[in-house]
Design a protein around this motif. Structure first.
Motif, PDB file in Angstrom:
ATOM      1  N   HIS A 236       0.818  -1.222   0.000  1.00 19.95           N
ATOM      2  CA  HIS A 236       0.000   0.000   0.000  1.00 19.95           C
ATOM      3  C   HIS A 236       0.847   1.265   0.000  1.00 19.95           C
ATOM      4  N   CYS A 246      -7.278   2.243  -4.788  1.00 23.98           N
ATOM      5  CA  CYS A 246      -7.078   0.948  -4.110  1.00 23.98           C
ATOM      6  C   CYS A 246      -8.190   0.768  -3.072  1.00 23.98           C
ATOM      7  N   CYS A 248      -7.879   0.388  -0.107  1.00 23.17           N
ATOM      8  CA  CYS A 248      -7.522   1.064   1.144  1.00 23.17           C
ATOM      9  C   CYS A 248      -7.917   2.538   1.115  1.00 23.17           C
ATOM     10  N   CYS A 253      -1.584   2.528  -5.314  1.00 20.72           N
ATOM     11  CA  CYS A 253      -0.784   1.693  -4.402  1.00 20.72           C
ATOM     12  C   CYS A 253       0.062   0.693  -5.212  1.00 20.72           C
TER      13      CYS A 253
HETATM   14 ZN   LIG Z   1      -3.814   0.498  -1.047  1.00 23.21          ZN
END
Ligand SMILES: [Zn+2]
Length: 381
Positions: A236, A246, A248, A253
């Motif tokens: 990440h 992403c 996240c 990432c």
């Molecule tokens: Zn990520």
């Protein structure tokens, strides 16, 4: 003090076998009498074995050579991957006694059912240990994904995109399977597949301070200097500010360019080709051998992204050596040469010694590592 000294001697024997009592005393700064008495305890507990004097050694009083007892306790490693459960039985020195591989779609069932599918593997490995007259020191688990762990012996799987697990107490689930087999009070440890593979690499003999870069389904960077802990997620690290989103929440990432599924996708191959243990890396390797432009481009893009991701890593941690393992290592020269050419200055790249079973071996090696780190806990337990 005694606990510390016993652990110190055990670690020296693990790393430098065969080694004499005199050499142990010199290196540990202990008296020969102290070393002899502590070593006697380790031999009594079947953790250490005296091979006797070296054949054809110098005359005079023969010096015994010590090693970890190959007939001592054993450890089980289990690897949970999207398409299989693998198991291994290792002795104290890391030698393989048995292994088992079961194809199973873990990503298609609940975590409870997935772990339940490991029961025949566990049963077989325990039977092998019992037949050989060996005590099992514990079970180590390797899972792809993030493991939330305050200490090595605790933790749950926080999130595993490959398995579809979120906040899964895998240790408790494995303990339930062990209880069903009539096995109680065993040491069960959980770690990410990357941390396990790094530990196996460390036990395979790469000394010094270095970082392990690898992973089978995911991407991780783990320091191998003993005792260090890194909870971060290398996958990440943002490498392309205007890249795609992403899961996240960030953009661009590293995992979006260098994880196995991402490389396969940009090479025009099915994203889910299977684990390396089942030969899942062969389609891409075949395309690289044939110098397929799309495959080469995808692998170069992954290498460039990894090199970009290492820039902030160098700024923060200044790693001198990075050992390349996991699925990226199996991409051969196409990946290696590109990464080598783009690597930030001051970082040396080295090839991992172990292959696709590194994480599996490492899961068992973590249990062995715990015995080595505190032999008295094993002896008194
Ligand atoms: Zn990520």
């Amino acid at each position: 003090m005694r606990r510390h000294n016993v652990a110190l001697l055990m670690e020296m024997i693990a790393r430098s076998a065969p080694i004499s009592r005199v050499e142990l005393a010199r290196r540990a700064g202990l008296t020969k009498a102290t070393v002899s008495s502590l070593v006697a305890e380790l031999i009594q507990a079947e953790l250490v074995r005296d091979l006797g004097p070296e054949p054809g050694g110098a005359p005079g009083r023969p010096a015994g050579r010590l090693m970890l007892d190959p007939y001592g306790p054993v450890a089980i490693g289990l690897q949970f991957a999207p398409d299989h459960i693998a198991g291994i039985l290792l002795d104290l020195s890391g030698r393989q006694i048995a292994r088992d591989l079961r194809r199973f779609g873990l990503d298609t069932v609940s975590p409870t059912d997935g772990v339940h599918a490991a029961r025949p593997v566990l049963r077989r490995l325990f039977d092998e240990a019992t037949t050989a007259g060996r005590l099992v020191a514990g079970v180590g688990l390797a899972v792809s994904g993030t493991v939330s762990a305050r200490s090595d012996s605790a933790g749950t799987v926080a999130y595993s995109p490959a398995l579809g697990w979120s906040e899964v107490d895998a240790r408790a689930l494995v303990n339930a399977e062990l209880h069903a087999l009539g096995l109680h009070g065993l040491d069960v440890r959980l770690d990410s597949e990357v941390a396990c593979a790094a530990h196996a690499e460390y036990r395979a003999g790469a000394g010094g301070d270095w970082y392990y870069l690898g992973g089978e389904e995911s991407l991780g960077l783990v320091p191998v200097s003993p005792g260090s802990v890194l909870a971060g997620e290398f996958g990440h690290v943002p490498v392309r500010p205007r890249g795609p989103r992403c899961f996240c929440g960030e953009r661009g990432c590293l995992r979006l360019y260098a994880e196995p599924a991402a490389i396969a996708r940009s090479a025009g191959l099915p994203e889910r080709s299977g684990s390396r243990l089942l030969g899942g890396d062969e389609p891409l390797i075949g395309q690289l051998r044939a110098a397929e432009p799309a495959a080469v481009r995808a692998v170069h893009q992954a290498a460039d992204a990894v090199a970009s991701g290492l820039v902030p890593v160098r700024a923060l941690l200044a790693p001198e050596v990075i050992v390349l393992g996991g699925r990226l290592a199996s991409l051969g020269e196409v990946f290696w040469n590109r990464l080598h050419a783009r690597l930030p200055d001051g970082i040396t790249l080295r090839q991992a010694k172990l292959g696709p079973d590194a994480a599996l071996r490492g899961a068992a090696a973590k249990v062995i590592g715990a015995v080595i780190a505190d032999p008295l806990a094993w002896i008194d337990g």
